[in-house]
Design an enzyme around this catalytic site. Structure first.
Site, PDB file in Angstrom:
ATOM      1  N   HIS A 134       0.753  -1.167  -0.104  1.00  0.00           N
ATOM      2  CA  HIS A 134       0.057   0.201  -0.065  1.00  0.00           C
ATOM      3  C   HIS A 134       0.923   1.365   0.037  1.00  0.00           C
ATOM      4  O   HIS A 134       0.317   2.291   0.063  1.00  0.00           O
ATOM      5  CB  HIS A 134      -0.749  -0.023   1.177  1.00  0.00           C
ATOM      6  CG  HIS A 134      -2.183   0.970   1.214  1.00  0.00           C
ATOM      7  ND1 HIS A 134      -2.190   1.963   2.090  1.00  0.00           N
ATOM      8  CD2 HIS A 134      -3.126   1.117   0.298  1.00  0.00           C
ATOM      9  CE1 HIS A 134      -3.297   2.614   1.673  1.00  0.00           C
ATOM     10  NE2 HIS A 134      -3.937   2.140   0.705  1.00  0.00           N
ATOM     11  N   LYS A 136       3.104   4.431  -1.176  1.00  0.00           N
ATOM     12  CA  LYS A 136       3.493   5.331  -2.337  1.00  0.00           C
ATOM     13  C   LYS A 136       4.743   6.083  -2.126  1.00  0.00           C
ATOM     14  O   LYS A 136       4.723   6.974  -1.431  1.00  0.00           O
ATOM     15  CB  LYS A 136       2.443   6.303  -2.424  1.00  0.00           C
ATOM     16  CG  LYS A 136       1.024   5.704  -2.784  1.00  0.00           C
ATOM     17  CD  LYS A 136       0.119   5.413  -1.516  1.00  0.00           C
ATOM     18  CE  LYS A 136      -1.368   4.638  -1.673  1.00  0.00           C
ATOM     19  NZ  LYS A 136      -1.819   4.092  -0.600  1.00  0.00           N
ATOM     20  N   ASP A 141      17.357   9.552  -8.028  1.00  0.00           N
ATOM     21  CA  ASP A 141      18.912   9.612  -7.819  1.00  0.00           C
ATOM     22  C   ASP A 141      19.171   9.761  -6.281  1.00  0.00           C
ATOM     23  O   ASP A 141      20.506  10.283  -5.998  1.00  0.00           O
ATOM     24  CB  ASP A 141      19.323  10.813  -8.530  1.00  0.00           C
ATOM     25  CG  ASP A 141      19.167  10.597 -10.041  1.00  0.00           C
ATOM     26  OD1 ASP A 141      19.158   9.551 -10.533  1.00  0.00           O
ATOM     27  OD2 ASP A 141      19.062  11.781 -10.740  1.00  0.00           O
ATOM     28  N   HIS A 313      -9.077  10.961   0.857  1.00  0.00           N
ATOM     29  CA  HIS A 313      -8.117   9.796   0.875  1.00  0.00           C
ATOM     30  C   HIS A 313      -6.907  10.187   1.673  1.00  0.00           C
ATOM     31  O   HIS A 313      -5.844   9.379   1.697  1.00  0.00           O
ATOM     32  CB  HIS A 313      -7.855   9.782  -0.711  1.00  0.00           C
ATOM     33  CG  HIS A 313      -7.055   8.277  -0.986  1.00  0.00           C
ATOM     34  ND1 HIS A 313      -5.803   8.250  -1.200  1.00  0.00           N
ATOM     35  CD2 HIS A 313      -7.588   7.175  -0.722  1.00  0.00           C
ATOM     36  CE1 HIS A 313      -5.368   7.029  -1.421  1.00  0.00           C
ATOM     37  NE2 HIS A 313      -6.586   6.286  -1.076  1.00  0.00           N
ATOM     38  N   LYS A 315      -3.822  10.883   4.628  1.00  0.00           N
ATOM     39  CA  LYS A 315      -3.256  10.203   5.762  1.00  0.00           C
ATOM     40  C   LYS A 315      -2.413  10.813   6.521  1.00  0.00           C
ATOM     41  O   LYS A 315      -0.987  10.860   6.439  1.00  0.00           O
ATOM     42  CB  LYS A 315      -2.744   8.742   5.270  1.00  0.00           C
ATOM     43  CG  LYS A 315      -3.848   7.870   4.540  1.00  0.00           C
ATOM     44  CD  LYS A 315      -3.483   7.976   3.011  1.00  0.00           C
ATOM     45  CE  LYS A 315      -4.132   6.811   2.254  1.00  0.00           C
ATOM     46  NZ  LYS A 315      -5.516   6.715   2.321  1.00  0.00           N
ATOM     47  N   ASP A 320       0.517  19.261  18.490  1.00  0.00           N
ATOM     48  CA  ASP A 320       0.858  20.686  18.970  1.00  0.00           C
ATOM     49  C   ASP A 320       1.549  21.384  18.074  1.00  0.00           C
ATOM     50  O   ASP A 320       0.819  21.592  16.857  1.00  0.00           O
ATOM     51  CB  ASP A 320       1.997  20.200  20.150  1.00  0.00           C
ATOM     52  CG  ASP A 320       1.293  19.793  21.389  1.00  0.00           C
ATOM     53  OD1 ASP A 320       0.257  19.952  21.439  1.00  0.00           O
ATOM     54  OD2 ASP A 320       1.940  19.068  21.969  1.00  0.00           O
TER      55      ASP A 320
END
Length: 420
Positions: A134, A136, A141, A313, A315, A320
């Site tokens: 899952h 991404k 380089d 979508h 996450k 603080d």
């Protein structure tokens, strides 16, 4: 025509890649930039890919053959043809609809394509639902990296329509890119060399301890071997230390009791706790599951917003004025108990403030806020559905444990394509 596509293990690292079991420490002196939605993410990723001189490592859960996927294919092919080493790791479920012709074009250009736990359909249905790749991640380089929740698909662009996703990712430059590079190499099963810029920890350090300071970044991840709860533990610790504010924007929200308790306890001791969740879900079960938790959280002062313009979508979270996280991990049983995920933790006041402003704008202008005394009509069907959803989600990891485990080894996998 036969196209070679490598097949990656889902639960165990290959014998030759023991470097997978690594902990990465805090790295200072990094530059981080929040990328909101595909409109900002894709141009910067594609620009970095076009400038690549030596190597591209790319992992994604979803790659579609739409305008975004086709542009990515063209950019990767051009890079491979000019001599750049290109390794692309795709999830067998999320990318299960890619055509053999699409993969063939990449492979013929010299792109090393890897498919994570592919499986043929059974009666027209894909059955490899659980323990997904899952993450991404893009590393170019070993100098610039991208990480977050955005897949390579057109539904992350506003012109996709009402189903376009609201999402976030991060562009990173600085010393932590060496960690992301090493991690991506190790996870792809490639040979990993010890290099300046990353350190192997023989003993696991605390995944959250660092001196406060700008530009501090740490890579954390979950797997199904030695790092099953690192991301969850990072959230729990940060919440336990919260003194001022907490904002969590998460698409699929159904965490375990320990994390829920820390959210509630933070609100009880006077911390302003805001949750931004889906109001227009792309998965109805996710909304139903999250709503079973509202009563528990609202009664102790947690503020709950539902984002209603389009599917959420994201996450991301902040605590603080200096702790933040961006990554691929939802706060649900799939991400916290089954999937392979990666987040970064950030200690940077300027970034924290920018993320806070973006989420506050979202909450104020594009969300509805649940009333503190919210009460639902206790219809029998609502009680029954709520009871079933809650307990299915609660015991979901255990239930999936009864299914056959996915433990294929790293081995050649071939996609057949016959020219006509």
């Amino acid at each position: 025509m036969t196209v070679a596509v490598e097949h990656i293990s889902t639960d165990q690292p290959p014998d030759e890649a023991k470097a997978r079991d690594l902990d990465y420490g805090w790295q200072g002196g990094n530059q981080v930039e929040l990328l909101e939605n595909g409109e900002t993410y894709f141009p910067q990723v594609f620009d970095a890919l076009r400038k690549a001189r030596r190597e591209i490592l790319l992992e994604t859960f979803i790659l579609f053959e739409d305008k975004v996927g086709l542009e990515l294919k063209a950019v990767l092919i051009e890079a491979a043809q000019r001599g750049v080493k290109v390794v692309v790791s795709l999830d067998g479920f999320g990318c299960g609809e890619l055509s053999p012709a699409f993969l063939r074009e990449l492979a013929e250009a010299g792109v090393a394509v890897q498919m994570f736990d592919p499986a043929a359909k059974t009666l027209g249905i894909r059955t490899n639902w659980f323990r997904r790749l899952h993450r991404k991640i893009v590393v170019v380089d070993a100098e610039v990296a991208f990480i977050g929740g955005i897949n390579f698909s057109a539904d992350h662009l506003g012109d996709y329509g009402p189903e376009a996703k609201q999402d976030y990712a991060l562009q990173v430059t600085g010393p932590v890119v060496a960690d992301l590079h090493h991690f991506a190499l190790a996870q792809s099963g490639r040979q990993v060399r010890t290099r300046r810029g990353w350190r192997r920890r023989q003993q696991r350090p605390s995944p959250w301890h660092t001196e406060k300071g700008d530009g501090q970044v740490r890579l954390i991840y979950r797997d199904n071997v030695h790092h099953r709860d690192d991301i969850e533990e990072a959230y729990i610790h940060a919440l336990s230390q919260a003194q001022k504010r907490v904002v969590i924007a998460n698409a699929y929200f159904f965490p375990g009791y320990r994390l829920l308790r820390e959210i509630r306890n933070a609100a009880r001791r006077g911390v302003r706790v805001q949750l931004i969740m889906q109001g227009q879900p792309d998965v109805l079960l996710a909304k139903l599951a999250a709503r079973t938790l509202y009563g528990y959280l609202l009664k102790d002062g947690v503020v709950i917003h539902e984002y209603c313009e389009r599917p959420l979508h994201g996450k991301v979270a902040l605590v603080d004025d200096d702790w933040s996280t961006v990554g691929s991990s939802n706060l649900d049983p799939l991400s916290l108990s089954l999937n392979l995920e990666a987040n970064v933790l950030i200690r940077d006041r300027a970034f924290n403030q920018h993320l806070y402003e973006r989420l506050e704008t979202l909450a104020k202008n594009h969300c509805r806020t649940m009333p503190e005394n919210r009460k639902q009509r206790l219809w029998l069907w609502r009680l029954t559905v709520g009871f079933l959803v809650f307990h299915v989600m609660r015991h979901f990891p255990m239930l999936t444990g009864w299914l056959p485990a996915h433990k294929p080894r790293l081995k050649p996998f071939e996609v057949q394509h016959h020219d006509t």
